[in-house]
Design a protein around this motif. Sequence first.
Motif, PDB file in Angstrom:
ATOM      1  N   LEU A  90       0.276  38.352  28.856  1.00 31.39           N
ATOM      2  CA  LEU A  90      -0.483  37.708  27.785  1.00 31.39           C
ATOM      3  C   LEU A  90      -1.900  37.382  28.246  1.00 31.39           C
ATOM      4  CD1 LEU A  90      -0.622  36.432  24.971  1.00 31.39           C
ATOM      5  CD2 LEU A  90       0.324  34.326  25.952  1.00 31.39           C
ATOM      6  N   ALA A  91      -2.011  36.921  29.498  1.00 30.52           N
ATOM      7  CA  ALA A  91      -3.336  36.565  30.029  1.00 30.52           C
ATOM      8  C   ALA A  91      -4.255  37.778  30.051  1.00 30.52           C
ATOM      9  CB  ALA A  91      -3.190  35.989  31.434  1.00 30.52           C
ATOM     10  N   GLY A  92      -3.733  38.923  30.504  1.00 26.19           N
ATOM     11  CA  GLY A  92      -4.550  40.129  30.539  1.00 26.19           C
ATOM     12  C   GLY A  92      -5.039  40.524  29.159  1.00 26.19           C
ATOM     13  N   PHE A 107      -8.161  29.656  33.506  1.00 24.28           N
ATOM     14  CA  PHE A 107      -7.191  29.909  34.570  1.00 24.28           C
ATOM     15  C   PHE A 107      -7.555  29.197  35.872  1.00 24.28           C
ATOM     16  CE2 PHE A 107      -6.733  33.854  31.873  1.00 24.28           C
ATOM     17  CZ  PHE A 107      -5.613  33.360  31.211  1.00 24.28           C
ATOM     18  N   SER A 108      -8.836  29.008  36.134  1.00 25.36           N
ATOM     19  CA  SER A 108      -9.201  28.204  37.313  1.00 25.36           C
ATOM     20  C   SER A 108      -8.842  26.738  37.089  1.00 25.36           C
ATOM     21  CB  SER A 108     -10.685  28.362  37.644  1.00 25.36           C
ATOM     22  OG  SER A 108     -11.488  27.922  36.573  1.00 25.36           O
ATOM     23  N   SER A 147      -3.344  34.932  36.832  1.00 24.69           N
ATOM     24  CA  SER A 147      -4.252  35.340  35.763  1.00 24.69           C
ATOM     25  C   SER A 147      -5.702  35.342  36.235  1.00 24.69           C
ATOM     26  CB  SER A 147      -4.095  34.394  34.573  1.00 24.69           C
ATOM     27  OG  SER A 147      -2.741  34.325  34.159  1.00 24.69           O
ATOM     28  N   LEU A 148      -6.030  34.409  37.132  1.00 23.78           N
ATOM     29  CA  LEU A 148      -7.389  34.344  37.667  1.00 23.78           C
ATOM     30  C   LEU A 148      -7.710  35.587  38.483  1.00 23.78           C
ATOM     31  CD1 LEU A 148      -9.860  32.464  37.815  1.00 23.78           C
ATOM     32  CD2 LEU A 148      -8.887  31.468  39.884  1.00 23.78           C
ATOM     33  N   THR A 149      -6.715  36.106  39.181  1.00 23.00           N
ATOM     34  CA  THR A 149      -6.914  37.341  39.948  1.00 23.00           C
ATOM     35  C   THR A 149      -7.227  38.519  39.021  1.00 23.00           C
ATOM     36  OG1 THR A 149      -5.392  36.543  41.651  1.00 23.00           O
ATOM     37  CG2 THR A 149      -5.853  38.897  41.634  1.00 23.00           C
ATOM     38  N   ILE A 150      -6.597  38.524  37.836  1.00 21.19           N
ATOM     39  CA  ILE A 150      -6.852  39.592  36.870  1.00 21.19           C
ATOM     40  C   ILE A 150      -8.303  39.559  36.395  1.00 21.19           C
ATOM     41  CG2 ILE A 150      -6.287  40.459  34.552  1.00 21.19           C
ATOM     42  CD1 ILE A 150      -3.450  39.352  35.036  1.00 21.19           C
ATOM     43  N   VAL A 151      -8.769  38.372  35.991  1.00 22.62           N
ATOM     44  CA  VAL A 151     -10.144  38.287  35.490  1.00 22.62           C
ATOM     45  C   VAL A 151     -11.139  38.530  36.625  1.00 22.62           C
ATOM     46  CG1 VAL A 151     -10.443  35.774  35.747  1.00 22.62           C
ATOM     47  CG2 VAL A 151     -11.667  36.983  33.955  1.00 22.62           C
ATOM     48  N   GLN A 152     -10.787  38.116  37.830  1.00 16.98           N
ATOM     49  CA  GLN A 152     -11.624  38.393  39.007  1.00 16.98           C
ATOM     50  C   GLN A 152     -11.770  39.902  39.205  1.00 16.98           C
ATOM     51  OE1 GLN A 152      -9.866  37.664  42.938  1.00 16.98           O
ATOM     52  NE2 GLN A 152     -11.689  36.483  43.471  1.00 16.98           N
TER      53      GLN A 152
END
Length: 408
Positions: A90-92, A107-108, A147-152
């Motif tokens: 869902l986050a992606g 997410f942070s 999820s933060l890793t995905i946006v990163q």
Amino acid sequence: MAVAAERASYRFVVLLFNCLLTFGSYFCFDIPSVLQEQFQGNLTCPNGTHCNSTGCNSTLDCVEGLGMTPAQYNLLYAIYAWTNAVVVILAGFLIDKLGNRFGVFVFSLLTVLGSSIFALGSHFKGSPYLLPMMLTGRLLFGSGNGSLTIVQNRITAFWFKGKELALAFGLTLSFSRLGSVLNFFFTQQFEARFGMQWTLWGGTLLCVLGFVSALTVSVLDKVGTKQLGLDGVIQQESKKVRIQDIQRLPLRYWLLVLTIMFFYNGVFPFVADASKFIQDKYSGYSQQAAAYIAGAVYDSSLVLSAAVGILIDYIGLRGVFAVGCAALTLPVFALLAFTFVPPLVSTIWLGITYSFAAASMWPSIPLVVPQATLGTAMGLATSVQMIGVGLSNLIVGHILGTKSRVGH
């Protein structure tokens, strides 16, 4: 005249703050691994006995801690993995739909809240509230960090696709693993001096650093995309994203996802229990020395990731490197299981294959899926990876719990 956002210096400044997003959260993630004896230690020690890395004040071998069983301890890692498996899909999609700036902020913030509740849970030692609070903290922390890793990764792919992509992914991994390495080097000493509660709150403070970096990278990303004239284009592309786009992801993407899952199944669950495993199997290792050796997995990736990224950017062959890493990892566990070769050899070996795998597998995803659906694709890959890791953690916890009961 070129605008500032077109210069290499600008995208590397973006990369710097993007790297800092997960520095603190990766430090926090493996704090339980370093302090496994304390997490599973006795609630009280007889006659006031207390043992840690600095020694004991009695001849009795007693470690005072939170009183968790091996199964409960491994559940701290399993719930992180299971949460990732559900939330990151869902986050992606939300990141693809609402943008990078939405993702880094939300997410942070979740990593800060999760690490805070986890630290607060340690204040309820000996009460029925300890495990539920710590699991709730890990759940929120996992929701944010995965999820933060995905946006990163999405930010890195946007600014470096067609340029220094593998190098940028390698540097991102290096900064994240710097947090892991510093955890393995300093957390045990900090706990011995200040106690577990202050140690966990210190990890929370590092997550706050990630939140500040999130705000900074949001501003840089917004200014940069406007200067490049791409802000409106990105918004239009985001409006077209639908969840049904998953059906159009190519076969080579799914094969890549399965490769990532099977590889990481051998890394993360091992590191979670490596410190205690080294102490139990090999004689003469203190808790601190065992933590250093377990941390060599991340030490190796910290040192090698950037150089490996440059190498892969130069010669390509990502598929060859991915398959080679998977094959070369197998002997590591044979050495650990069936020989008494010093464990540092195995952890450094695993760290080397991990460096090549991370620099070849994850940067391949932006090359096989469209930019508009990259967040969704990264979320799915992370989800499948964490399903495997979560199952592995539960199985390991059950095996260690059974062994512990038999031993007593």
